[in-house]
Design an enzyme around this catalytic site. Sequence first.
Site, PDB file in Angstrom:
ATOM      1  N   PHE A  74       0.855  -1.189   0.000  1.00 60.84           N
ATOM      2  CA  PHE A  74       0.000   0.000   0.000  1.00 60.84           C
ATOM      3  C   PHE A  74       0.888   1.235   0.000  1.00 60.84           C
ATOM      4  O   PHE A  74       1.736   1.387   0.865  1.00 60.84           O
ATOM      5  CB  PHE A  74      -0.932   0.036   1.220  1.00 60.84           C
ATOM      6  CG  PHE A  74      -1.851   1.240   1.209  1.00 60.84           C
ATOM      7  CD1 PHE A  74      -3.009   1.243   0.444  1.00 60.84           C
ATOM      8  CD2 PHE A  74      -1.527   2.380   1.929  1.00 60.84           C
ATOM      9  CE1 PHE A  74      -3.835   2.365   0.396  1.00 60.84           C
ATOM     10  CE2 PHE A  74      -2.352   3.507   1.891  1.00 60.84           C
ATOM     11  CZ  PHE A  74      -3.511   3.505   1.125  1.00 60.84           C
TER      12      PHE A  74
ATOM     13  N   ASP B  57       9.329   2.655   1.639  1.00 63.03           N
ATOM     14  CA  ASP B  57       8.171   3.416   2.108  1.00 63.03           C
ATOM     15  C   ASP B  57       8.020   3.152   3.606  1.00 63.03           C
ATOM     16  O   ASP B  57       7.519   2.111   4.020  1.00 63.03           O
ATOM     17  CB  ASP B  57       6.920   2.963   1.326  1.00 63.03           C
ATOM     18  CG  ASP B  57       5.640   3.641   1.816  1.00 63.03           C
ATOM     19  OD1 ASP B  57       5.658   4.302   2.881  1.00 63.03           O
ATOM     20  OD2 ASP B  57       4.606   3.485   1.134  1.00 63.03           O
TER      21      ASP B  57
ATOM     22  N   LYS C 159       3.064   9.558   8.432  1.00 65.79           N
ATOM     23  CA  LYS C 159       2.189   9.338   9.594  1.00 65.79           C
ATOM     24  C   LYS C 159       2.687   9.885  10.940  1.00 65.79           C
ATOM     25  O   LYS C 159       2.168  10.876  11.430  1.00 65.79           O
ATOM     26  CB  LYS C 159       1.859   7.858   9.712  1.00 65.79           C
ATOM     27  CG  LYS C 159       0.934   7.385   8.587  1.00 65.79           C
ATOM     28  CD  LYS C 159       0.389   6.014   8.815  1.00 65.79           C
ATOM     29  CE  LYS C 159      -0.764   5.702   7.886  1.00 65.79           C
ATOM     30  NZ  LYS C 159      -0.389   5.137   6.580  1.00 65.79           N
TER      31      LYS C 159
HETATM   32  C1  PLP Z   1      -0.724   5.372   5.167  1.00 66.19           C
HETATM   33  C2  PLP Z   1       0.289   4.966   4.178  1.00 66.19           C
HETATM   34  C3  PLP Z   1       0.493   5.692   2.982  1.00 66.19           C
HETATM   35  C4  PLP Z   1      -0.379   6.854   2.599  1.00 66.19           C
HETATM   36  O1  PLP Z   1      -0.244   7.944   3.452  1.00 66.19           O
HETATM   37  P1  PLP Z   1      -1.285   9.166   3.369  1.00 66.19           P
HETATM   38  O2  PLP Z   1      -0.757  10.146   4.351  1.00 66.19           O
HETATM   39  O3  PLP Z   1      -2.634   8.623   3.705  1.00 66.19           O
HETATM   40  O4  PLP Z   1      -1.236   9.675   1.972  1.00 66.19           O
HETATM   41  C5  PLP Z   1       1.506   5.297   2.147  1.00 66.19           C
HETATM   42  N1  PLP Z   1       2.294   4.238   2.441  1.00 66.19           N
HETATM   43  C6  PLP Z   1       2.129   3.526   3.565  1.00 66.19           C
HETATM   44  C7  PLP Z   1       3.037   2.380   3.853  1.00 66.19           C
HETATM   45  C8  PLP Z   1       1.117   3.848   4.463  1.00 66.19           C
HETATM   46  O5  PLP Z   1       0.928   3.111   5.562  1.00 66.19           O
END
Ligand code: PLP
Length: 392
Positions: free
Chosen positions: A138, A223, A252
Site C-alpha cells: 500500500f 516506504d 504518519k
Molecule cells: C498510510 C500509508 C500511505 C499513505 O499515506 P497518506 O498520508 O494517507 O497519503 C503510504 N504508504 C504507507 C506504507 C502507508 O501506511
Amino acid sequence: MTNKDYAELDSKYISNTYKRFPVTLVRGKGAEVFDAEGKSYIDFGSGIGVNSLGYCNEKWADAVVEQVRTLQHTSNLYTTLPDVKLAEKLCRAAGFKKVFFGNSGAEANEGAIKIARKYGVSVKGEKCTNIITFRNSFHGRTIAALEATGQDVFHRNFFPFTNGFRYVELGDREALIAAVDNTVCGVMLELVQGEGGVIAADKEFVKFVEMICKENNILFIIDEVQTGIGRTGTLLASEQFSVKPNITTLAKGLGGGLPIGAVLMDEVTENVLGFGDHGSTFGGNPVSCAGGIAVLEELLDEGKLAEVGEKASYFREKLLEIPGVKSVSGLGLMIGIELDEGLTASETAAKCVENGLLVLTAKTKIRLLPPLTITKDEIDRGLEILSAALKK
Ligand SMILES: *Cc1c(COP(=O)(O)O)cnc(C)c1O
C-alpha cells in the site's frame, strides 16, 4: 449534541468515503480519548499511527502553539526556522543527506517516484521509468501511488492510471530478477506491509532487493510512512533490516498529529531534483515542522524511543495469553492479530469500540498502532477490553 447528532451532520455534509464508527471524538490525553457524550476510550490506533506521542503531549502542544503564535506559514520562497531545524535533525538522525517536505504519505511517495524516474532517464535514457513494487503493498491514494499499490482492488474506477509499475510477490527472488531490465529505475517496498495485513518482509529478501538494486544501478526506495519514526522500535525500520535505501519516505508519525510527509535522499539521490522540479505550497509548513521537531526530541533526546521495544514485548506477550488470539505479527508497536476461527476483525473492532477501546483492522486481522508513549496501565486497560470482546 450526541454522537448520533454529529453522525447525521457527517453523513449529510461530508463525502461518504469513510465507513465510520458511530463515535464523535472531542478531546484526548495520552492514549485516552473522549467522545461527544463523555465516554472514554483507550486508543490502540493513535489515528492510524499518527499521534506518535499520544493525544496532546504537553511539550509537543507547547511547541506547536508557540509556533502558531509566532509564524504559521510563509511560502517556500523563504527559509523558516522549524523547516531547517527539522530537516537537519531528521537527516542526521536517519543518516540521509537531504529531505523534501510535503504533506502526506502519498505525496511523499509521489516525490520518490519522481526522483526515481528523473534518475532513470538521466542515467539510462528515456525508457528507464518503470518502478517495481510488491503484491499486497500500500503506497497511498493519489493516482500514481494507487498504481504503485500492488492490490487489484485499488486498480479500478479511476482510469487511466499512470503506466510504469511492475508487481512482484514479496519474497520471490526469481520474479524480482525477471522483472528487472534496463527500463527499471526503482524498486519500492514497505518493510512491514501495514494496510496489507501487518506482514513483515523477510530480512534476507530485503537485503537481496538492495543487492539487486545496487548491481543494476536501480534506486532502492523504502516506504516507511507507517514503519518510520520509532514505530517498530528504531527511528527507521530499515535499521533493523540492515539496509540503507537511496530514498526513504515518511509521514504518519512524523508530525505527532499534524500533516507532514518527507522524502529522505542519500548521496546518490540528493541532487536529482533541481529548481522547479518539485514543490508544495504547504510543504515544510512551520507549524507541522515544529510538531515534528517535538516528536524527534521526545523520541531521541528524551529517550522515549528506547522504551518502544520493551512496550512491544509486553504487548505481544500479553496478547498471546488472550483466548481467541491465534498469532501476533508485525514489528515493534506495529502489531497484527490473527484471530481464531469464528471471530472476525470487523465484529471484534465494533465490540471493542462499544466497550471503550479503539482498534484498527487490516484485511482479516486486528491491527494495533498504539501511541509510542503509551503507559503500562493504558496497555493493561485496553487489553482487558480486547480480551472481553474476544470471549465467545
Ligand atoms: C498510510 C500509508 C500511505 C499513505 O499515506 P497518506 O498520508 O494517507 O497519503 C503510504 N504508504 C504507507 C506504507 C502507508 O501506511
